[in-house]
Design a protein around this motif. Sequence first.
Motif, short mmCIF file in Angstrom:
data_model
loop_
_atom_site.label_atom_id
_atom_site.label_comp_id
_atom_site.label_asym_id
_atom_site.label_seq_id
_atom_site.Cartn_x
_atom_site.Cartn_y
_atom_site.Cartn_z
N PHE A 114 0.82 -1.21 0.00
CA PHE A 114 0.00 0.00 0.00
C PHE A 114 0.86 1.27 0.00
O PHE A 114 0.45 2.30 -0.55
N LEU A 115 2.03 1.21 0.61
CA LEU A 115 2.95 2.34 0.52
C LEU A 115 3.42 2.54 -0.93
O LEU A 115 3.49 3.67 -1.43
N SER A 116 3.73 1.44 -1.60
CA SER A 116 4.13 1.51 -3.01
C SER A 116 2.98 2.04 -3.87
O SER A 116 3.19 2.82 -4.80
N LEU A 117 1.77 1.62 -3.54
CA LEU A 117 0.59 2.11 -4.26
C LEU A 117 0.41 3.61 -4.03
O LEU A 117 0.08 4.35 -4.97
N ALA A 118 0.64 4.06 -2.80
CA ALA A 118 0.54 5.49 -2.50
C ALA A 118 1.56 6.28 -3.31
O ALA A 118 1.24 7.37 -3.83
N ILE A 151 8.84 15.36 -2.79
CA ILE A 151 9.37 14.99 -1.48
C ILE A 151 8.47 13.95 -0.81
O ILE A 151 8.96 13.01 -0.17
N ALA A 152 7.15 14.09 -0.98
CA ALA A 152 6.22 13.12 -0.41
C ALA A 152 6.43 11.74 -1.03
O ALA A 152 6.43 10.72 -0.32
N ILE A 153 6.62 11.70 -2.34
CA ILE A 153 6.90 10.43 -3.02
C ILE A 153 8.16 9.80 -2.44
O ILE A 153 8.21 8.59 -2.15
N VAL A 156 7.55 8.32 1.11
CA VAL A 156 6.77 7.07 1.09
C VAL A 156 7.64 5.91 0.62
O VAL A 156 7.60 4.81 1.20
N LEU A 157 8.44 6.13 -0.41
CA LEU A 157 9.31 5.06 -0.91
C LEU A 157 10.36 4.66 0.12
O LEU A 157 10.64 3.47 0.31
N VAL A 158 10.94 5.65 0.79
CA VAL A 158 11.95 5.36 1.82
C VAL A 158 11.34 4.53 2.94
O VAL A 158 11.94 3.55 3.41
N LEU A 300 16.54 15.84 4.64
CA LEU A 300 15.22 15.49 5.15
C LEU A 300 14.97 13.98 5.04
O LEU A 300 14.40 13.36 5.94
N THR A 301 15.43 13.38 3.95
CA THR A 301 15.28 11.94 3.76
C THR A 301 16.02 11.16 4.83
O THR A 301 15.48 10.23 5.44
N PHE A 302 17.27 11.54 5.10
CA PHE A 302 18.05 10.86 6.13
C PHE A 302 17.45 11.08 7.52
O PHE A 302 17.51 10.19 8.37
N GLN A 303 16.86 12.25 7.74
CA GLN A 303 16.20 12.48 9.02
C GLN A 303 15.02 11.54 9.23
O GLN A 303 14.81 11.03 10.32
#
Length: 315
Positions: A114-118, A151-153, A156-158, A300-303
Motif C-alpha cells: 500500500f505504501l508503493s501504491l501510494a 518529497i512526499a513520493i 513514502v518510498l523510503v 530530510l530523507t536521512f532524518q
Amino acid sequence: MVQLFRKFGVLTILSVIGLIFVGGFVRASGAGMGCPDWPKCFGMWIPPTSINQLPVNYQEIFGAKLKGEVEFNVVKTWIEYVNRLLGVLVGFFIFLTLIFSYKAYYKLQRSIFFLSLAAFVLVLFEGWLGAKVVSSELKPGMITVHMFGAIAILGVLVLAILKTYFIEGFISTLNNTQDIRFLIIIAILLSIGQIVFGTQIREGIDLAQQSLGYGSRHLWIDSVIGKVNFHALLGLIILFLHVFINLKIRSRFLGKPILSFANFTSFFIVLSILTGVILRYFGFPAFAQPLHLTLGVIILTFQFVILFLTKPQIA
C-alpha cells in the motif's frame, strides 16, 4: 523477488532525488517555459532543434507563455524536455516498484504494497500537477506544491524500503531512544520549515530576475538579503542540533546503522551550508541552486530514516 523489490526501490529513490535536482536546474537556468505547452513541446512529441522546424508565426501561437523569450531557445527547450523525460522514467520505475511489491509482500506484509501504491498515486498526481504548473506559466505557489509532491513520493518510498529491511532482520529494535526521537522530530520540523522558507527566497529571486534581468544575477541576492540571513541562521541551528543528536547516538549505538545515517546527515548539512555560502557570496551561480535544494531534500530523507530507526517496531 524481495531482493529485487528492495534493489529496484533504492534505484527509484535515487531517480526521484535526481529528478528533484534536474527540476531545480530547470528553474535555476530559467528553462521552465522552454516547452510552453504540455504534454507536447511546441506542439511536437520530440521538440525542435532548430527554429526552422517551427511555424513562422510560432511567436503568436506560444508568445504569451514564453515569458519574454522572443526567440526560440533550443538549450532551454531541451533542458525542460529532459526534465519531462526523467519524470516519465521515474513514473515507470515507481510502477515497476508497485508490481514488485505486490508480488513480494501483498500476502506477507500488505502495508509495503500500500505504501508503493501510494507512491504510484502520488506520481500520477505529480504528472497532473506538472501540467498545471505549465498552464499557470510557472506560478510560484504551484511550483512549491509540485516540489513537495516529489518529497512526499520520496518519503513514502523510503518508508516502504526501510520496512523491508526491518522485516528481513537487517534492522533491529533499539531501546532508550525517546530523547533522540524527540530531537529528530524537532530537526525534521526545522528542515521542513527551512525548505519552505527557501522557496520564499526563491520566489523573491524570481521577482528580482524579472526586474534586473538574467545578466544581473549577482545582484538578485540583495533583494532578499534579510531572508537569506535568517535562512543561514536556521541552517546553523539545524547543524548544531544534529551534532548533539550524533553525540547521543554515538554514546549508545556505536556500530549500529543509525550512527552511519546520523553521520551522513551531518555531512550533508555541512555541504548544504557551503552551497548556501557560495550562493550568498559568489553571485548566485546557477549550478549551486539545484545542488542546494537537492541537499536539503537528502537531509530530510536521512532524518526520516533516523526517525524510523528510533522506533522500528512500527513495521
